[in-house]
Scaffold this motif. Structure first.
Motif, PDB file in Angstrom:
ATOM      1  N   ARG A 245      73.156  71.323  53.211  1.00 25.89           N
ATOM      2  CA  ARG A 245      73.310  72.773  53.396  1.00 25.89           C
ATOM      3  C   ARG A 245      72.149  73.556  52.787  1.00 25.89           C
ATOM      4  NH1 ARG A 245      78.765  74.713  54.437  1.00 25.89           N
ATOM      5  NH2 ARG A 245      80.162  72.928  54.758  1.00 25.89           N
ATOM      6  N   ILE A 246      71.567  73.038  51.711  1.00 32.19           N
ATOM      7  CA  ILE A 246      70.573  73.832  50.980  1.00 32.19           C
ATOM      8  C   ILE A 246      69.156  73.261  51.008  1.00 32.19           C
ATOM      9  CG2 ILE A 246      72.245  74.905  49.447  1.00 32.19           C
ATOM     10  CD1 ILE A 246      71.652  72.867  47.329  1.00 32.19           C
ATOM     11  N   ARG A 247      68.954  72.097  51.596  1.00 30.81           N
ATOM     12  CA  ARG A 247      67.599  71.562  51.695  1.00 30.81           C
ATOM     13  C   ARG A 247      66.829  72.308  52.770  1.00 30.81           C
ATOM     14  NH1 ARG A 247      66.874  68.552  56.304  1.00 30.81           N
ATOM     15  NH2 ARG A 247      68.753  67.689  57.284  1.00 30.81           N
ATOM     16  N   GLY A 248      65.507  72.108  52.784  1.00 32.73           N
ATOM     17  CA  GLY A 248      64.698  72.671  53.858  1.00 32.73           C
ATOM     18  C   GLY A 248      65.056  72.034  55.184  1.00 32.73           C
ATOM     19  N   PRO A 249      65.053  72.803  56.278  1.00 31.62           N
ATOM     20  CA  PRO A 249      65.502  72.265  57.571  1.00 31.62           C
ATOM     21  C   PRO A 249      64.582  71.207  58.157  1.00 31.62           C
ATOM     22  CG  PRO A 249      64.631  74.491  57.820  1.00 31.62           C
ATOM     23  CD  PRO A 249      64.724  74.232  56.356  1.00 31.62           C
ATOM     24  N   PHE A 250      63.295  71.253  57.858  1.00 28.26           N
ATOM     25  CA  PHE A 250      62.349  70.239  58.339  1.00 28.26           C
ATOM     26  C   PHE A 250      61.563  69.726  57.135  1.00 28.26           C
ATOM     27  CE2 PHE A 250      62.988  73.204  61.868  1.00 28.26           C
ATOM     28  CZ  PHE A 250      63.405  72.338  62.882  1.00 28.26           C
ATOM     29  N   ASN A 251      62.284  69.200  56.154  1.00 26.64           N
ATOM     30  CA  ASN A 251      61.686  68.946  54.847  1.00 26.64           C
ATOM     31  C   ASN A 251      60.850  67.675  54.756  1.00 26.64           C
ATOM     32  OD1 ASN A 251      64.051  67.479  55.130  1.00 26.64           O
ATOM     33  ND2 ASN A 251      64.593  67.585  52.963  1.00 26.64           N
ATOM     34  N   VAL A 252      61.017  66.732  55.655  1.00 25.59           N
ATOM     35  CA  VAL A 252      60.203  65.517  55.632  1.00 25.59           C
ATOM     36  C   VAL A 252      59.344  65.497  56.895  1.00 25.59           C
ATOM     37  CG1 VAL A 252      60.178  63.009  55.454  1.00 25.59           C
ATOM     38  CG2 VAL A 252      62.006  64.307  54.357  1.00 25.59           C
ATOM     39  N   THR A 253      58.048  65.420  56.719  1.00 25.42           N
ATOM     40  CA  THR A 253      57.114  65.542  57.835  1.00 25.42           C
ATOM     41  C   THR A 253      57.223  64.390  58.829  1.00 25.42           C
ATOM     42  OG1 THR A 253      55.367  64.342  56.678  1.00 25.42           O
ATOM     43  CG2 THR A 253      55.477  66.734  56.312  1.00 25.42           C
ATOM     44  N   VAL A 254      56.633  64.602  59.995  1.00 22.21           N
ATOM     45  CA  VAL A 254      56.561  63.539  61.003  1.00 22.21           C
ATOM     46  C   VAL A 254      55.843  62.330  60.427  1.00 22.21           C
ATOM     47  CG1 VAL A 254      55.552  62.870  63.225  1.00 22.21           C
ATOM     48  CG2 VAL A 254      56.638  65.116  62.976  1.00 22.21           C
ATOM     49  N   SER A 255      54.691  62.566  59.800  1.00 22.13           N
ATOM     50  CA  SER A 255      53.925  61.452  59.249  1.00 22.13           C
ATOM     51  C   SER A 255      54.681  60.757  58.130  1.00 22.13           C
ATOM     52  CB  SER A 255      52.567  61.937  58.749  1.00 22.13           C
ATOM     53  OG  SER A 255      52.715  62.925  57.741  1.00 22.13           O
ATOM     54  N   GLY A 256      55.347  61.546  57.292  1.00 22.86           N
ATOM     55  CA  GLY A 256      56.114  60.961  56.202  1.00 22.86           C
ATOM     56  C   GLY A 256      57.233  60.068  56.699  1.00 22.86           C
ATOM     57  N   GLN A 257      57.958  60.545  57.703  1.00 23.40           N
ATOM     58  CA  GLN A 257      59.063  59.752  58.236  1.00 23.40           C
ATOM     59  C   GLN A 257      58.565  58.448  58.848  1.00 23.40           C
ATOM     60  OE1 GLN A 257      62.095  61.783  60.579  1.00 23.40           O
ATOM     61  NE2 GLN A 257      61.597  63.738  59.597  1.00 23.40           N
ATOM     62  N   LYS A 258      57.492  58.521  59.613  1.00 24.01           N
ATOM     63  CA  LYS A 258      57.007  57.313  60.288  1.00 24.01           C
ATOM     64  C   LYS A 258      56.352  56.343  59.314  1.00 24.01           C
ATOM     65  CE  LYS A 258      56.816  59.131  64.935  1.00 24.01           C
ATOM     66  NZ  LYS A 258      56.079  59.215  66.219  1.00 24.01           N
ATOM     67  N   ALA A 259      55.655  56.874  58.303  1.00 21.36           N
ATOM     68  CA  ALA A 259      55.039  55.991  57.305  1.00 21.36           C
ATOM     69  C   ALA A 259      56.107  55.281  56.490  1.00 21.36           C
ATOM     70  CB  ALA A 259      54.128  56.800  56.385  1.00 21.36           C
TER      71      ALA A 259
END
Length: 367
Positions: A245-259
Protein backbone atom coordinates in the motif's frame (compact mmCIF):
# COMPACT_ATOMS: atom_id res chain seq x y z
CA UNK A 1 4.58 34.41 11.58
CA UNK A 2 6.84 31.95 9.80
CA UNK A 3 8.24 32.86 6.39
CA UNK A 4 9.10 29.40 5.16
CA UNK A 5 7.78 25.83 5.49
CA UNK A 6 8.73 24.24 8.81
CA UNK A 7 9.86 20.61 8.83
CA UNK A 8 8.51 18.24 11.42
CA UNK A 9 10.67 18.30 14.57
CA UNK A 10 11.27 14.56 14.41
CA UNK A 11 12.68 14.90 10.90
CA UNK A 12 15.27 17.38 12.15
CA UNK A 13 16.35 14.73 14.66
CA UNK A 14 17.57 12.52 11.82
CA UNK A 15 21.27 12.33 11.09
CA UNK A 16 21.46 11.57 7.37
CA UNK A 17 22.97 8.22 6.45
CA UNK A 18 26.67 8.53 5.61
CA UNK A 19 27.83 6.14 2.86
CA UNK A 20 31.26 4.53 2.84
CA UNK A 21 34.02 6.67 1.37
CA UNK A 22 35.69 5.83 -1.93
CA UNK A 23 38.32 8.56 -2.11
CA UNK A 24 41.08 9.95 0.07
CA UNK A 25 41.35 13.44 1.57
CA UNK A 26 43.32 14.48 -1.51
CA UNK A 27 40.58 13.26 -3.84
CA UNK A 28 42.56 10.20 -4.93
CA UNK A 29 40.37 7.21 -5.81
CA UNK A 30 40.73 4.35 -3.33
CA UNK A 31 39.84 0.69 -3.48
CA UNK A 32 36.55 0.69 -1.61
CA UNK A 33 36.48 -1.70 1.34
CA UNK A 34 33.99 0.56 3.10
CA UNK A 35 30.61 -0.48 1.69
CA UNK A 36 30.57 -4.30 1.94
CA UNK A 37 30.36 -4.79 -1.81
CA UNK A 38 31.17 -8.14 -3.44
CA UNK A 39 34.85 -8.19 -4.51
CA UNK A 40 34.00 -10.79 -7.16
CA UNK A 41 31.69 -8.29 -8.82
CA UNK A 42 28.42 -9.59 -10.30
CA UNK A 43 27.29 -12.81 -11.88
CA UNK A 44 28.13 -12.88 -15.62
CA UNK A 45 24.52 -13.91 -16.17
CA UNK A 46 23.29 -10.79 -14.36
CA UNK A 47 25.64 -8.57 -16.35
CA UNK A 48 24.40 -10.12 -19.59
CA UNK A 49 20.81 -9.40 -18.54
CA UNK A 50 21.71 -5.76 -17.91
CA UNK A 51 23.14 -5.48 -21.42
CA UNK A 52 19.92 -6.88 -22.89
CA UNK A 53 17.65 -4.23 -21.33
CA UNK A 54 19.48 -1.16 -22.66
CA UNK A 55 16.68 -0.50 -25.16
CA UNK A 56 13.81 -0.72 -22.69
CA UNK A 57 14.23 2.60 -20.89
CA UNK A 58 10.95 4.07 -22.19
CA UNK A 59 8.72 1.47 -20.55
CA UNK A 60 7.64 1.29 -16.92
CA UNK A 61 8.75 -1.83 -15.02
CA UNK A 62 6.33 -4.48 -13.83
CA UNK A 63 4.92 -2.78 -10.70
CA UNK A 64 4.55 -6.12 -8.92
CA UNK A 65 7.89 -7.65 -9.99
CA UNK A 66 5.91 -10.83 -10.64
CA UNK A 67 8.61 -12.90 -12.38
CA UNK A 68 11.22 -11.92 -9.79
CA UNK A 69 8.94 -12.75 -6.86
CA UNK A 70 8.17 -16.15 -8.38
CA UNK A 71 11.89 -16.89 -8.83
CA UNK A 72 12.67 -15.84 -5.25
CA UNK A 73 9.83 -18.01 -3.98
CA UNK A 74 11.01 -21.04 -5.95
CA UNK A 75 14.60 -20.63 -4.74
CA UNK A 76 13.67 -20.36 -1.06
CA UNK A 77 10.51 -22.49 -0.90
CA UNK A 78 8.23 -19.51 -0.24
CA UNK A 79 4.89 -18.28 -1.58
CA UNK A 80 5.10 -15.49 -4.20
CA UNK A 81 2.08 -13.77 -2.67
CA UNK A 82 4.03 -13.43 0.59
CA UNK A 83 6.88 -11.52 -1.08
CA UNK A 84 7.25 -7.82 -1.87
CA UNK A 85 10.19 -6.24 -3.68
CA UNK A 86 11.71 -2.88 -2.91
CA UNK A 87 14.35 -0.34 -3.82
CA UNK A 88 16.98 -2.20 -1.86
CA UNK A 89 16.03 -3.65 1.51
CA UNK A 90 16.44 -0.11 2.92
CA UNK A 91 13.10 0.90 1.42
CA UNK A 92 11.38 -2.08 3.01
CA UNK A 93 12.93 -1.42 6.43
CA UNK A 94 11.62 2.13 6.30
CA UNK A 95 8.19 0.97 5.14
CA UNK A 96 7.99 -1.53 8.00
CA UNK A 97 8.44 1.27 10.52
CA UNK A 98 6.11 3.60 8.64
CA UNK A 99 3.41 0.98 8.32
CA UNK A 100 3.34 -0.09 11.95
CA UNK A 101 4.73 2.74 14.09
CA UNK A 102 4.16 6.46 14.49
CA UNK A 103 4.09 9.30 16.98
CA UNK A 104 4.02 7.99 20.55
CA UNK A 105 5.28 4.54 19.53
CA UNK A 106 8.72 2.99 20.01
CA UNK A 107 11.00 1.21 17.55
CA UNK A 108 13.58 -0.99 19.26
CA UNK A 109 17.00 -2.21 18.08
CA UNK A 110 20.37 -3.23 19.45
CA UNK A 111 23.25 -0.81 20.00
CA UNK A 112 25.84 -0.86 17.21
CA UNK A 113 23.38 -2.02 14.59
CA UNK A 114 22.36 -0.68 11.18
CA UNK A 115 22.10 3.13 11.16
CA UNK A 116 18.92 3.02 9.04
CA UNK A 117 16.87 1.71 11.99
CA UNK A 118 17.18 4.98 13.87
CA UNK A 119 16.34 6.91 10.70
CA UNK A 120 13.34 4.67 9.96
CA UNK A 121 11.94 5.27 13.44
CA UNK A 122 12.39 9.04 13.37
CA UNK A 123 11.04 9.59 9.88
CA UNK A 124 7.62 8.27 10.94
CA UNK A 125 7.63 10.17 14.24
CA UNK A 126 8.33 7.14 16.44
CA UNK A 127 10.91 7.06 19.22
CA UNK A 128 14.05 5.00 18.53
CA UNK A 129 15.07 2.83 21.48
CA UNK A 130 18.64 1.54 21.45
CA UNK A 131 19.29 -1.49 23.67
CA UNK A 132 22.71 -2.35 25.09
CA UNK A 133 24.48 -5.16 23.26
CA UNK A 134 26.81 -7.79 24.69
CA UNK A 135 30.27 -8.12 23.14
CA UNK A 136 29.10 -6.42 19.93
CA UNK A 137 26.23 -8.93 19.68
CA UNK A 138 22.48 -8.41 20.13
CA UNK A 139 21.46 -9.33 23.69
CA UNK A 140 18.10 -11.07 23.37
CA UNK A 141 17.18 -10.85 27.04
CA UNK A 142 18.09 -7.16 27.16
CA UNK A 143 15.98 -6.50 24.08
CA UNK A 144 13.00 -8.31 25.56
CA UNK A 145 13.48 -6.40 28.79
CA UNK A 146 13.28 -3.12 26.88
CA UNK A 147 9.89 -3.88 25.31
CA UNK A 148 7.08 -1.68 26.64
CA UNK A 149 3.43 -1.21 25.79
CA UNK A 150 4.59 1.44 23.31
CA UNK A 151 6.87 -0.91 21.36
CA UNK A 152 5.58 -1.51 17.85
CA UNK A 153 8.59 -2.67 15.82
CA UNK A 154 11.78 -4.56 16.73
CA UNK A 155 14.65 -4.61 14.23
CA UNK A 156 17.28 -7.35 14.34
CA UNK A 157 20.12 -7.47 11.82
CA UNK A 158 21.42 -11.03 11.66
CA UNK A 159 24.33 -11.06 10.83
CA UNK A 160 24.65 -7.58 12.26
CA UNK A 161 26.03 -4.55 10.49
CA UNK A 162 28.52 -3.05 11.39
CA UNK A 163 29.81 -5.64 13.88
CA UNK A 164 29.39 -8.82 11.78
CA UNK A 165 28.16 -10.78 14.79
CA UNK A 166 25.30 -13.26 14.60
CA UNK A 167 22.83 -14.92 16.95
CA UNK A 168 21.78 -18.54 16.54
CA UNK A 169 18.39 -19.76 15.25
CA UNK A 170 17.43 -20.72 18.81
CA UNK A 171 18.13 -17.17 19.99
CA UNK A 172 16.11 -15.70 17.13
CA UNK A 173 13.22 -17.96 18.12
CA UNK A 174 13.65 -16.90 21.77
CA UNK A 175 13.41 -13.24 20.80
CA UNK A 176 10.28 -13.83 18.76
CA UNK A 177 8.64 -15.98 21.42
CA UNK A 178 9.15 -13.26 24.02
CA UNK A 179 7.50 -10.51 21.98
CA UNK A 180 3.80 -9.65 22.17
CA UNK A 181 1.88 -10.65 19.07
CA UNK A 182 1.18 -6.99 18.29
CA UNK A 183 4.91 -6.20 17.95
CA UNK A 184 6.43 -6.61 14.49
CA UNK A 185 9.80 -8.40 14.44
CA UNK A 186 11.83 -7.38 11.38
CA UNK A 187 14.69 -9.77 10.67
CA UNK A 188 17.15 -7.91 8.47
CA UNK A 189 19.15 -10.60 6.66
CA UNK A 190 21.10 -8.45 4.22
CA UNK A 191 24.13 -10.65 4.91
CA UNK A 192 22.16 -13.86 5.43
CA UNK A 193 23.58 -15.65 2.39
CA UNK A 194 27.08 -15.48 3.87
CA UNK A 195 26.27 -17.87 6.71
CA UNK A 196 26.00 -21.65 6.45
CA UNK A 197 22.96 -22.39 4.21
CA UNK A 198 21.76 -24.91 6.81
CA UNK A 199 21.35 -22.04 9.28
CA UNK A 200 19.55 -19.63 6.96
CA UNK A 201 16.00 -20.94 7.34
CA UNK A 202 14.86 -19.72 10.76
CA UNK A 203 13.61 -16.34 9.56
CA UNK A 204 11.68 -17.83 6.68
CA UNK A 205 10.14 -20.44 8.96
CA UNK A 206 8.99 -17.83 11.49
CA UNK A 207 7.64 -15.57 8.75
CA UNK A 208 5.69 -18.47 7.22
CA UNK A 209 4.01 -19.46 10.47
CA UNK A 210 3.46 -16.20 12.37
CA UNK A 211 1.67 -12.94 11.66
CA UNK A 212 4.29 -10.64 13.18
CA UNK A 213 7.57 -11.55 11.44
CA UNK A 214 8.99 -9.85 8.37
CA UNK A 215 12.28 -11.01 6.81
CA UNK A 216 14.19 -8.66 4.50
CA UNK A 217 16.99 -9.53 2.11
CA UNK A 218 18.91 -7.77 -0.63
CA UNK A 219 20.65 -8.35 -3.94
CA UNK A 220 23.27 -5.72 -3.05
CA UNK A 221 25.66 -7.94 -1.11
CA UNK A 222 26.45 -11.52 -2.11
CA UNK A 223 24.68 -11.11 -5.47
CA UNK A 224 26.83 -8.08 -6.30
CA UNK A 225 24.01 -5.88 -7.64
CA UNK A 226 24.31 -2.90 -5.30
CA UNK A 227 24.05 -0.42 -8.18
CA UNK A 228 20.61 -1.73 -9.16
CA UNK A 229 18.98 -1.31 -5.72
CA UNK A 230 16.87 -4.46 -5.35
CA UNK A 231 15.60 -5.86 -2.08
CA UNK A 232 12.75 -8.06 -1.00
CA UNK A 233 10.76 -9.08 2.06
CA UNK A 234 8.58 -11.99 3.04
CA UNK A 235 5.93 -12.26 5.73
CA UNK A 236 2.27 -12.86 6.44
CA UNK A 237 -0.18 -11.65 3.77
CA UNK A 238 -1.42 -8.82 6.00
CA UNK A 239 2.15 -7.50 6.43
CA UNK A 240 2.85 -7.68 2.71
CA UNK A 241 -0.43 -5.91 2.02
CA UNK A 242 0.61 -2.96 4.19
CA UNK A 243 4.00 -2.63 2.48
CA UNK A 244 2.38 -2.82 -0.96
CA UNK A 245 0.00 0.00 0.00
CA UNK A 246 2.80 2.44 0.80
CA UNK A 247 5.73 1.44 -1.42
CA UNK A 248 6.49 3.24 -4.67
CA UNK A 249 4.30 1.94 -7.51
CA UNK A 250 7.24 1.23 -9.85
CA UNK A 251 9.94 0.90 -7.23
CA UNK A 252 12.17 -1.75 -8.84
CA UNK A 253 13.52 -0.86 -12.28
CA UNK A 254 13.31 -2.98 -15.42
CA UNK A 255 17.06 -3.53 -15.32
CA UNK A 256 17.00 -4.34 -11.62
CA UNK A 257 14.28 -6.93 -12.00
CA UNK A 258 15.94 -8.66 -14.94
CA UNK A 259 19.43 -8.59 -13.40
CA UNK A 260 18.12 -10.05 -10.14
CA UNK A 261 16.19 -12.71 -12.02
CA UNK A 262 19.34 -13.73 -13.87
CA UNK A 263 21.42 -13.62 -10.69
CA UNK A 264 19.06 -16.05 -8.97
CA UNK A 265 19.76 -18.47 -11.80
CA UNK A 266 23.50 -18.38 -11.08
CA UNK A 267 23.78 -19.97 -7.65
CA UNK A 268 27.30 -21.12 -8.52
CA UNK A 269 28.33 -17.46 -8.30
CA UNK A 270 26.65 -17.15 -4.89
CA UNK A 271 28.44 -20.25 -3.63
CA UNK A 272 31.79 -19.04 -4.98
CA UNK A 273 31.27 -15.68 -3.27
CA UNK A 274 30.46 -17.36 0.04
CA UNK A 275 33.49 -19.66 -0.16
CA UNK A 276 35.85 -16.82 -1.12
CA UNK A 277 34.53 -14.67 1.71
CA UNK A 278 34.86 -17.39 4.34
CA UNK A 279 38.45 -18.18 3.35
CA UNK A 280 39.67 -14.59 3.19
CA UNK A 281 37.79 -13.58 6.33
CA UNK A 282 39.28 -16.44 8.34
CA UNK A 283 42.80 -15.55 7.20
CA UNK A 284 42.28 -11.88 8.02
CA UNK A 285 40.82 -12.63 11.46
CA UNK A 286 43.81 -14.88 12.17
CA UNK A 287 46.18 -12.07 11.18
CA UNK A 288 44.36 -9.61 13.45
CA UNK A 289 44.50 -12.09 16.36
CA UNK A 290 48.28 -12.29 15.85
CA UNK A 291 48.41 -8.52 16.49
CA UNK A 292 46.56 -8.84 19.77
CA UNK A 293 49.59 -7.84 21.80
CA UNK A 294 49.38 -4.46 20.03
CA UNK A 295 45.76 -3.97 21.09
CA UNK A 296 44.07 -5.13 17.88
CA UNK A 297 41.13 -7.53 17.99
CA UNK A 298 38.29 -8.57 15.71
CA UNK A 299 34.66 -9.20 16.54
CA UNK A 300 33.67 -12.70 15.34
CA UNK A 301 32.06 -12.12 11.95
CA UNK A 302 29.57 -14.09 9.88
CA UNK A 303 29.29 -11.35 7.26
CA UNK A 304 31.53 -10.09 4.44
CA UNK A 305 33.43 -7.67 6.66
CA UNK A 306 35.33 -7.63 9.93
CA UNK A 307 35.07 -5.07 12.73
CA UNK A 308 38.60 -4.42 14.00
CA UNK A 309 39.10 -2.72 17.39
CA UNK A 310 42.20 -0.66 18.15
CA UNK A 311 42.77 -0.56 21.90
CA UNK A 312 46.56 -0.12 22.03
CA UNK A 313 49.11 2.39 20.81
CA UNK A 314 47.81 2.17 17.24
CA UNK A 315 44.55 4.10 17.03
CA UNK A 316 41.69 3.53 14.61
CA UNK A 317 42.14 6.92 12.96
CA UNK A 318 45.85 6.28 12.48
CA UNK A 319 45.05 2.95 10.81
CA UNK A 320 42.34 4.63 8.71
CA UNK A 321 44.85 7.13 7.35
CA UNK A 322 47.55 4.50 6.79
CA UNK A 323 45.14 2.31 4.84
CA UNK A 324 44.09 5.30 2.75
CA UNK A 325 47.74 6.00 2.01
CA UNK A 326 48.05 2.36 0.92
CA UNK A 327 45.08 2.85 -1.42
CA UNK A 328 42.14 1.55 0.61
CA UNK A 329 38.97 3.13 1.96
CA UNK A 330 37.54 1.45 5.06
CA UNK A 331 34.76 2.53 7.42
CA UNK A 332 35.48 4.50 10.60
CA UNK A 333 32.49 4.39 12.95
CA UNK A 334 32.55 7.15 15.58
CA UNK A 335 28.99 8.11 14.64
CA UNK A 336 27.80 4.66 15.67
CA UNK A 337 29.56 4.71 19.02
CA UNK A 338 32.64 2.86 17.77
CA UNK A 339 35.39 5.51 17.62
CA UNK A 340 38.12 2.91 18.18
CA UNK A 341 36.94 0.58 15.42
CA UNK A 342 37.22 0.15 11.67
CA UNK A 343 34.84 -1.95 9.60
CA UNK A 344 36.85 -3.55 6.83
CA UNK A 345 35.09 -5.25 3.93
CA UNK A 346 36.59 -8.54 2.78
CA UNK A 347 38.10 -7.84 -0.63
CA UNK A 348 40.15 -9.89 -3.05
CA UNK A 349 43.04 -12.02 -1.81
CA UNK A 350 45.43 -9.30 -3.00
CA UNK A 351 43.45 -6.59 -1.21
CA UNK A 352 43.45 -8.48 2.07
CA UNK A 353 47.17 -9.21 1.85
CA UNK A 354 47.91 -5.48 1.41
CA UNK A 355 45.53 -4.44 4.19
CA UNK A 356 47.09 -7.00 6.51
CA UNK A 357 50.62 -5.89 5.63
CA UNK A 358 49.69 -2.25 6.30
CA UNK A 359 48.32 -3.06 9.75
CA UNK A 360 51.33 -5.24 10.55
CA UNK A 361 53.68 -2.41 9.55
CA UNK A 362 51.78 0.01 11.80
CA UNK A 363 52.34 -2.38 14.68
CA UNK A 364 56.04 -2.76 13.86
CA UNK A 365 55.60 -6.37 12.76
CA UNK A 366 57.20 -7.78 9.63
CA UNK A 367 54.71 -9.23 7.14
Amino acid sequence: MTTRPAPKPYILGIHAYVPGKSSGKDGRALTKLSANENPLGSSPMALAALEEVRGEAASYPDPDAKALREAIAQLHGLEPARIVCGTGSDELLNLAAQGFAGAGDEVLFSRHSFAVYDIAARRCGATPVEVDDRDFTADVEAMLGAVTDRTRVVFLANPNNPTGTWISPSQVKRLHAGLPGAVLLVLDEAYGEYIDPALQRVGFELAATHDNVLVTRTFSKIYGLAAERIGWATGAPALIDVLNRIRGPFNVTVSGQKAALAAIGDQDFVTASRVHNAKQRAQFEHAIAALGNHGLSAAPSEANFVLVQFDGDVRAETALNALAEAGYAVRHLPGQGLPNSLRITIGTAEDMAKVTATLQALCGEAS
